[in-house]
Design an enzyme around this catalytic site. Structure first.
Site, short mmCIF file in Angstrom:
data_model
loop_
_atom_site.label_atom_id
_atom_site.label_comp_id
_atom_site.label_asym_id
_atom_site.label_seq_id
_atom_site.Cartn_x
_atom_site.Cartn_y
_atom_site.Cartn_z
N SER A 41 -19.13 -123.04 -6.74
CA SER A 41 -18.31 -123.98 -5.98
C SER A 41 -16.83 -123.93 -6.34
O SER A 41 -15.99 -124.35 -5.55
CB SER A 41 -18.84 -125.40 -6.18
OG SER A 41 -18.87 -125.72 -7.55
N ASP A 326 -13.13 -134.45 -7.61
CA ASP A 326 -14.36 -135.24 -7.65
C ASP A 326 -14.88 -135.22 -9.09
O ASP A 326 -14.11 -134.91 -10.01
CB ASP A 326 -15.38 -134.74 -6.61
CG ASP A 326 -15.85 -133.30 -6.84
OD1 ASP A 326 -15.70 -132.80 -7.98
OD2 ASP A 326 -16.36 -132.68 -5.89
N HIS A 329 -15.15 -131.07 -9.83
CA HIS A 329 -14.24 -130.01 -9.41
C HIS A 329 -12.78 -130.39 -9.56
O HIS A 329 -12.41 -131.53 -9.28
CB HIS A 329 -14.52 -129.64 -7.95
CG HIS A 329 -15.94 -129.22 -7.73
ND1 HIS A 329 -16.88 -130.07 -7.19
CD2 HIS A 329 -16.59 -128.07 -8.02
CE1 HIS A 329 -18.05 -129.45 -7.14
NE2 HIS A 329 -17.90 -128.23 -7.65
#
Ligand SMILES: *[C@@H]1O[C@H](CO)[C@@H](O)[C@H](O)[C@H]1NC(C)=O
Ligand SMILES: *[C@@H]1O[C@H](CO)[C@@H](O)[C@H](O)[C@H]1NC(C)=O
Ligand SMILES: *[C@@H]1O[C@H](CO)[C@@H](O)[C@H](O)[C@H]1NC(C)=O
Ligand SMILES: *[C@@H]1O[C@H](CO)[C@@H](O)[C@H](O)[C@H]1NC(C)=O
Ligand SMILES: *[C@@H]1O[C@H](CO)[C@@H](O)[C@H](O)[C@H]1NC(C)=O
Length: 383
Positions: A41, A326, A329
């Protein structure tokens, strides 16, 4: 960790930024013909959007600072590889493998997938993802398409494709999910009962190394391998497993172990590949501490239980002050600073080994071997 509250971005960093914005970005000639990205991610730019998984984020407020809005990037704006592509002089972002339509694959492809790991079972509790080996399979398909486009398909020696791909840059950043979405979830994965941390880490490094060797067989000669960041210092780790708001030492130990073994493995590969240059990025380097963000620990958006932002909740206003977007991340601001130190580490010490990306792309790769001799049999696995 390591990132503690500081007043503001330190002046030398602002200088670095100004410097890089002048030299690294606009109107530059493209420094490599193509750029290929493998990972999770931290690098995903939309590959999970159409997968059945909870590990996707093509919704608001993701992309609040991105020109195209929510794109599947796990941050508010650009991710680290977007910035690297800009520094390398690419006019457009590298397209996700899931949607290369309308893009020029000769300029590269991004295969990264949220929740993906080196092991195929990693992250699967959240649904589908594209693990590293599958990313390499996808690259093989692109490789064949490139060979076709360059017209050497009939000869089947792929000489032109290999020569072309020799000049490109390859970036690999994967491994965190094999811990946070596998090893450290004993209720859902058996790996921590089967292996000690040490043996598990050896397994990961050997698999990663096999995949890097496969990349080499497909022509990769300039390869960047990023180590793991401190997975014990994410807001999610601290809020679920930390005591007194401290980083989770057990998780960070895994990061250090993984990075040390990765570094050693890359050094061994380098000895074997005299025709290549591999660089290692130490993502736990203390020099990251120099950045001094105002809000080093709290996430900017409002995370749900999963750690991803709750859809449509308004994020913080001052997004450049946050390390984290978040609960897992980093923010775009952090990605930019990290990209600068990856690209140009002259002003930060001990971060990229043995050189930074700017020097890697200028490096003259010795290609005689490859051009005159197509035997790849010597590339046997080490260990
Ligand atoms: C890299 O950093 C050095 C020192 O800060 C600077 O002189 C140089 O211009 C930078 N290079 C780029 C491409 O920004
Ligand atoms: C694929 O990318 C093109 C251009 O890059 C874009 O116009 C299109 O909407 C994308 N399709 C999907 C399904 O994401
Ligand atoms: C982390 O590693 C250190 C040194 O290897 C060890 O002493 C310590 O017990 C480990 N901590 C945890 C929580 O695993
Ligand atoms: C990465 O940097 C940290 C902090 O500076 C250091 O302790 C560690 O040994 C480095 N790791 C590697 C593999 O070089
Ligand atoms: C090709 O590689 C093999 C093994 O590395 C070597 O023995 C041989 O001399 C090479 N041939 C040429 C033409 O370079």
């Amino acid at each position: 960790m390591e990132i503690k509250t500081k007043a503001l971005l330190i002046p030398s960093l602002l200088l670095l930024l100004a410097n890089c914005m002048q030299h690294c970005v606009n109107g530059q000639q493209q420094k490599v013909p193509c750029f290929f990205v493998f990972g999770d991610s931290l690098s995903d730019n939309g590959n999970n959007n159409n997968l059945r998984t909870a590990a996707k984020c093509n919704y608001n407020p993701y992309g609040v600072d991105f020109q195209e809005g929510p794109s599947g990037r796990f941050t508010n704006g650009k991710n680290l590889v977007d910035f690297l592509a800009q520094f390398l002089g690419f006019e457009k972002f590298i397209p996700p493998f899931a949607n290369t339509s309308g893009s020029d694959i000769l300029k590269g492809v991004n295969y990264a997938s949220g929740a993906a790991g080196i092991l195929s079972e990693t992250g699967k509790r959240l649904g589908e993802n594209i693990h590293l080996e599958q990313q390499l399979k996808n690259h093989r398909a692109i490789y064949l398409e490139i060979a076709k486009e360059l017209g050497d398909f009939k000869k089947a020696d792929f000489k032109k494709a290999k020569e072309y791909l020799n000049q490109c840059l390859y970036y690999v950043n994967i491994g965190s999910n094999d811990y946070i979405n596998n090893f450290f979830l004993p209720q859902q994965y058996p790996s921590s009962r089967i292996y000690t941390l040490e043996r598990y880490t050896n397994l990961l490094i050997n698999k990663l190394s096999q995949n890097i060797q496969e990349l080499h067989e497909r022509g990769a000669r300039k390869v960047v391998v990023a180590g793991m960041g401190l997975i014990g210092c994410t807001p999610q780790a601290i809020s679920t497993r930390g005591t007194d708001g401290n980083c989770v030492a057990e998780f960070n130990n895994a990061s250090f172990l993984f990075n040390n073994k990765l570094d050693a493995k890359l050094n061994a590969l380098k000895k074997e590949y005299t025709d290549s240059e591999l660089i290692f990025i130490n993502s736990t380097s203390a020099s990251l501490d120099q950045f001094g963000f105002e809000v080093p620990e709290a996430p900017c958006c409002q995370p749900g239980l999963s750690g991803l932002c709750i859809p449509d909740e308004t994020p913080c206003n001052d997004r450049n002050a946050y390390v984290f977007w978040d609960a897992f991340h980093p923010s775009e601001a952090w990605n930019l600073l990290n990209a600068i130190t990856n690209y140009n580490s002259t002003s930060t010490s001990a971060f990229t080994y043995p050189m930074d990306i700017e020097h890697l792309v200028d490096y003259e790769i010795k290609m005689e071997l490859e051009l005159t001799n197509h035997s790849t049999s010597r590339l046997s696995a080490t260990e």
